[in-house]
Design a protein around this motif. Structure first.
Motif, PDB file in Angstrom:
ATOM      1  N   LEU A   7       0.868  -1.145   0.067  1.00 44.42           N
ATOM      2  CA  LEU A   7       0.069   0.071   0.171  1.00 44.42           C
ATOM      3  C   LEU A   7       0.843   1.331  -0.100  1.00 44.42           C
ATOM      4  O   LEU A   7       0.485   2.182  -0.753  1.00 44.42           O
ATOM      5  N   GLY A   8       2.134   1.286   0.683  1.00 44.73           N
ATOM      6  CA  GLY A   8       2.911   2.358   0.738  1.00 44.73           C
ATOM      7  C   GLY A   8       3.433   2.738  -0.683  1.00 44.73           C
ATOM      8  O   GLY A   8       3.803   3.692  -0.907  1.00 44.73           O
ATOM      9  N   LEU A   9       3.585   1.397  -1.609  1.00 50.64           N
ATOM     10  CA  LEU A   9       4.019   1.998  -3.075  1.00 50.64           C
ATOM     11  C   LEU A   9       3.114   2.833  -3.657  1.00 50.64           C
ATOM     12  O   LEU A   9       3.721   3.553  -4.381  1.00 50.64           O
ATOM     13  N   GLY A  10       1.853   2.536  -3.364  1.00 51.78           N
ATOM     14  CA  GLY A  10       0.938   3.452  -4.096  1.00 51.78           C
ATOM     15  C   GLY A  10       0.975   4.825  -3.320  1.00 51.78           C
ATOM     16  O   GLY A  10       0.887   5.859  -4.302  1.00 51.78           O
ATOM     17  N   ALA A  11       1.342   4.929  -2.254  1.00 55.63           N
ATOM     18  CA  ALA A  11       1.389   6.226  -1.431  1.00 55.63           C
ATOM     19  C   ALA A  11       2.793   7.076  -2.080  1.00 55.63           C
ATOM     20  O   ALA A  11       2.650   8.164  -2.151  1.00 55.63           O
ATOM     21  N   PHE A  12       3.589   6.222  -2.786  1.00 55.50           N
ATOM     22  CA  PHE A  12       4.809   6.842  -3.046  1.00 55.50           C
ATOM     23  C   PHE A  12       4.606   7.551  -4.141  1.00 55.50           C
ATOM     24  O   PHE A  12       4.999   8.998  -4.579  1.00 55.50           O
ATOM     25  N   ALA A  13       3.643   6.944  -5.320  1.00 49.11           N
ATOM     26  CA  ALA A  13       3.326   7.707  -6.340  1.00 49.11           C
ATOM     27  C   ALA A  13       2.515   8.908  -6.093  1.00 49.11           C
ATOM     28  O   ALA A  13       2.737   9.967  -6.859  1.00 49.11           O
ATOM     29  N   LEU A  14       1.822   8.955  -5.282  1.00 48.88           N
ATOM     30  CA  LEU A  14       0.965  10.174  -4.609  1.00 48.88           C
ATOM     31  C   LEU A  14       1.748  11.184  -4.192  1.00 48.88           C
ATOM     32  O   LEU A  14       1.748  12.511  -4.683  1.00 48.88           O
ATOM     33  N   GLY A  15       2.931  10.971  -3.398  1.00 48.52           N
ATOM     34  CA  GLY A  15       3.770  11.791  -2.859  1.00 48.52           C
ATOM     35  C   GLY A  15       4.629  12.664  -3.791  1.00 48.52           C
ATOM     36  O   GLY A  15       4.926  13.861  -3.700  1.00 48.52           O
ATOM     37  N   LEU A  16       4.988  11.889  -4.861  1.00 48.65           N
ATOM     38  CA  LEU A  16       5.729  12.512  -5.949  1.00 48.65           C
ATOM     39  C   LEU A  16       4.745  13.469  -6.860  1.00 48.65           C
ATOM     40  O   LEU A  16       5.388  14.552  -7.094  1.00 48.65           O
ATOM     41  N   ASP A  17       3.540  12.990  -7.218  1.00 48.41           N
ATOM     42  CA  ASP A  17       2.607  13.983  -8.048  1.00 48.41           C
ATOM     43  C   ASP A  17       2.522  15.117  -7.252  1.00 48.41           C
ATOM     44  O   ASP A  17       2.315  16.081  -7.758  1.00 48.41           O
ATOM     45  N   ALA A  18       2.276  14.979  -5.834  1.00 43.79           N
ATOM     46  CA  ALA A  18       1.741  15.990  -4.994  1.00 43.79           C
ATOM     47  C   ALA A  18       2.521  17.060  -5.026  1.00 43.79           C
ATOM     48  O   ALA A  18       2.212  18.536  -4.870  1.00 43.79           O
ATOM     49  N   TYR A  19       3.795  17.003  -4.566  1.00 44.25           N
ATOM     50  CA  TYR A  19       4.950  17.767  -4.593  1.00 44.25           C
ATOM     51  C   TYR A  19       5.890  18.198  -5.817  1.00 44.25           C
ATOM     52  O   TYR A  19       6.663  19.155  -5.538  1.00 44.25           O
ATOM     53  N   VAL A  20       6.139  17.472  -6.679  1.00 42.62           N
ATOM     54  CA  VAL A  20       6.936  17.747  -7.906  1.00 42.62           C
ATOM     55  C   VAL A  20       6.694  18.913  -8.561  1.00 42.62           C
ATOM     56  O   VAL A  20       7.401  19.909  -8.856  1.00 42.62           O
ATOM     57  N   THR A  21       5.301  19.188  -8.776  1.00 36.83           N
ATOM     58  CA  THR A  21       4.712  20.610  -9.491  1.00 36.83           C
ATOM     59  C   THR A  21       5.418  21.674  -8.720  1.00 36.83           C
ATOM     60  O   THR A  21       5.315  22.957  -9.408  1.00 36.83           O
ATOM     61  N   ALA A  22       5.729  21.628  -7.178  1.00 36.65           N
ATOM     62  CA  ALA A  22       6.336  22.781  -6.709  1.00 36.65           C
ATOM     63  C   ALA A  22       7.604  23.130  -7.060  1.00 36.65           C
ATOM     64  O   ALA A  22       7.869  24.354  -7.237  1.00 36.65           O
ATOM     65  N   GLY A 134       5.868   6.304   2.491  1.00 40.54           N
ATOM     66  CA  GLY A 134       5.721   6.125   1.109  1.00 40.54           C
ATOM     67  C   GLY A 134       5.537   7.578   0.369  1.00 40.54           C
ATOM     68  O   GLY A 134       6.110   7.978  -0.586  1.00 40.54           O
ATOM     69  N   MET A 135       4.800   8.409   1.245  1.00 45.43           N
ATOM     70  CA  MET A 135       4.326   9.851   0.600  1.00 45.43           C
ATOM     71  C   MET A 135       5.809  10.445   0.712  1.00 45.43           C
ATOM     72  O   MET A 135       5.997  11.005  -0.534  1.00 45.43           O
ATOM     73  N   SER A 136       6.450  10.552   1.694  1.00 45.76           N
ATOM     74  CA  SER A 136       7.469  11.212   1.692  1.00 45.76           C
ATOM     75  C   SER A 136       8.588  10.844   1.044  1.00 45.76           C
ATOM     76  O   SER A 136       9.545  11.712   0.671  1.00 45.76           O
ATOM     77  N   SER A 137       8.748   9.544   0.951  1.00 41.73           N
ATOM     78  CA  SER A 137       9.917   8.886  -0.052  1.00 41.73           C
ATOM     79  C   SER A 137       9.608   9.390  -1.531  1.00 41.73           C
ATOM     80  O   SER A 137      10.420   9.590  -2.166  1.00 41.73           O
ATOM     81  N   GLY A 138       8.218   9.441  -2.039  1.00 45.92           N
ATOM     82  CA  GLY A 138       7.905  10.046  -3.250  1.00 45.92           C
ATOM     83  C   GLY A 138       8.608  11.416  -3.258  1.00 45.92           C
ATOM     84  O   GLY A 138       8.959  11.822  -4.610  1.00 45.92           O
ATOM     85  N   THR A 139       8.458  12.190  -2.535  1.00 45.81           N
ATOM     86  CA  THR A 139       8.921  13.534  -2.273  1.00 45.81           C
ATOM     87  C   THR A 139      10.269  13.535  -2.558  1.00 45.81           C
ATOM     88  O   THR A 139      11.164  14.049  -3.355  1.00 45.81           O
ATOM     89  N   VAL A 140      11.138  12.955  -1.377  1.00 39.59           N
ATOM     90  CA  VAL A 140      12.814  13.007  -1.338  1.00 39.59           C
ATOM     91  C   VAL A 140      13.412  12.298  -2.558  1.00 39.59           C
ATOM     92  O   VAL A 140      14.353  12.618  -2.955  1.00 39.59           O
ATOM     93  N   LEU A 141      12.648  11.424  -3.149  1.00 45.85           N
ATOM     94  CA  LEU A 141      13.297  10.580  -4.066  1.00 45.85           C
ATOM     95  C   LEU A 141      12.906  11.109  -5.561  1.00 45.85           C
ATOM     96  O   LEU A 141      13.598  11.315  -6.569  1.00 45.85           O
TER      97      LEU A 141
END
Length: 399
Positions: A7-22, A134-141
């Motif tokens: 489930l955390g893997l899906g959250a990784f994708a969300l974390g990337l999308d939510a913050y990459v646009t910044a 997973g969310m924060s990892s999507g951000t940092v990576l």
């Protein structure tokens, strides 16, 4: 815990999308010939749609169809990102960002509740930390990598990357995720009771103001650091790394603390205090030298991400098996509504010609409101609960 990591893997994708646009705001603004404040509203539409989708669709979805809801929300998320990558104008981009927010909002609410249901109570804090990790990892990576890709191949390539990760996550869950236990049925009256519960309302209020401060400021990270008063930073990738690494560390370590600390109220007070101090320090350390600001930026990321784990745990404990998932969805809604409000206010500030260096100070003020709310309303609700619980226990014993 293996299913929780899935489930955390899906959250990784969300974390990337939510913050990459910044990190892509200036590039996208140049491509569409629009202002940074107007382009920044793509973050507002994403987070506002997220805020609305989280409680509304969690309410409408049947308690026995959690797996379908998880897969359907992830599919909407991936397809909306493909639409964003193909967008030929800013209005189209705003619409696709809204659909991406709907998918993200439903998925994370269901994933948090599902993760909590898949483990025993003693490991619930760690399970929730995996989702937030997973969310924060999507951000940092993902965010620094996404900005790097955008610099070399264009911002659309970055959104195609988000789409691909979303589809891979969807495929993995479709193949390996079994039927999840149905949540307890919750009537409309019980859902209304969750919303009107003073303890839930106060906790959710803290999340809202903390998000206005932390996530709202992050939306304009690039133009804020480009301000001459902040050092005139041109390449923000190191600062994104600092914020993201702090977020991963904070969201991972907080799970163990939540499981060990008996008074989550005190833990949240400490987190919010650090958030206020870190946001103040960002402004003043950057005026000395931008690189000095890396330390408070890392602390900002750590406590900003760590906050939601004890918040979710406290809500699940407050409302139990029936109302807990609804309360968590409400909290996620407040989190992203706060982000939408914060990014919207930041856009207004830039449209009025304010210097970006002012935003960290205003963000610290919003975090201070969250801290004061924690010290007053949340504390009062905790005190009432502590007084009520022994009385209920004695009543039960006499019966």
């Amino acid at each position: 815990m293996k299913l929780v990591y899935l489930l955390g893997l899906g959250a990784f994708a969300l974390g990337l999308d939510a913050y990459v646009t910044a990190g892509l705001l200036p590039v996208i603004a140049d491509d569409f010939g629009s202002s940074v404040s107007a382009t920044g509203q793509m973050v507002t539409t994403f987070t506002l749609a997220y805020a609305i989708a989280s409680p509304v669709f969690a309410t409408l979805l049947s308690a026995s169809r959690v797996r379908v809801g998880l897969l359907g929300s992830l599919a909407v998320f991936a397809l909306a990102n493909a639409g964003s990558a193909l967008a030929g104008s800013l209005p189209v981009l705003l619409v696709t960002r809204a659909f991406a927010g709907v998918g993200a909002g439903l998925y994370l609410a269901l994933a948090a509740a599902a993760a909590a249901s898949l483990v025993d109570k003693e490991r619930r804090g760690r399970a929730l930390a995996v989702i937030m990790g997973g969310m924060s990892s999507g951000t940092v990576l993902g965010v620094p990598a996404g900005v790097f890709i955008a610099d070399h191949s264009g911002w659309r390539t970055t959104l195609w990357l988000v789409t691909a990760i979303g589809l891979v996550s969807f495929a993995g869950l479709a193949l390996r995720l079994p039927a999840l236990p149905a949540a307890a049925s919750v009537s409309l009256k019980q859902r209304a009771q969750v919303v009107t519960d003073p303890r839930v309302a106060s906790i959710v209020g803290v999340s809202f103001f903390a998000a206005v401060a932390s996530l709202g400021l992050y939306t304009y990270f690039a133009p804020v650091m480009e301000s001459e008063s902040m050092g005139g930073v041109e390449g923000i990738t190191p600062y994104l790394w600092a914020w993201g690494i702090g977020g991963v560390v904070g969201s991972v370590l907080i799970g163990t603390l939540v499981d060990r600390v008996r008074r989550p109220y005190t833990l949240v007070v400490g987190i919010l205090t650090l958030l206020v101090l870190a946001l103040l320090a960002v402004r003043f350390t950057a005026s000395i030298h931008p690189l000095v600001a890396l330390a408070p930026i890392a602390v900002w990321g750590a406590v900003g991400w760590a906050l939601q784990v004890p918040q979710q745990n406290d809500l699940l404990e407050a409302r139990g098996e029936k109302g807990g998932p609804v309360a968590v969805a409400l909290n996620e809604s407040a989190l992203y509504l706060g982000s939408a409000v914060g990014s919207g206010l930041g856009g207004v500030a830039f449209s009025l010609g304010w210097d970006g260096s002012v935003l960290p100070l205003w963000a610290a003020g919003a975090a201070l409101i969250a801290l004061l709310l924690q010290l007053t309303a949340v504390r009062a609700s905790v005190t009432r609960r502590e007084k009520t619980t022994p009385a209920m226990a004695l009543t039960g014993a006499s019966d």
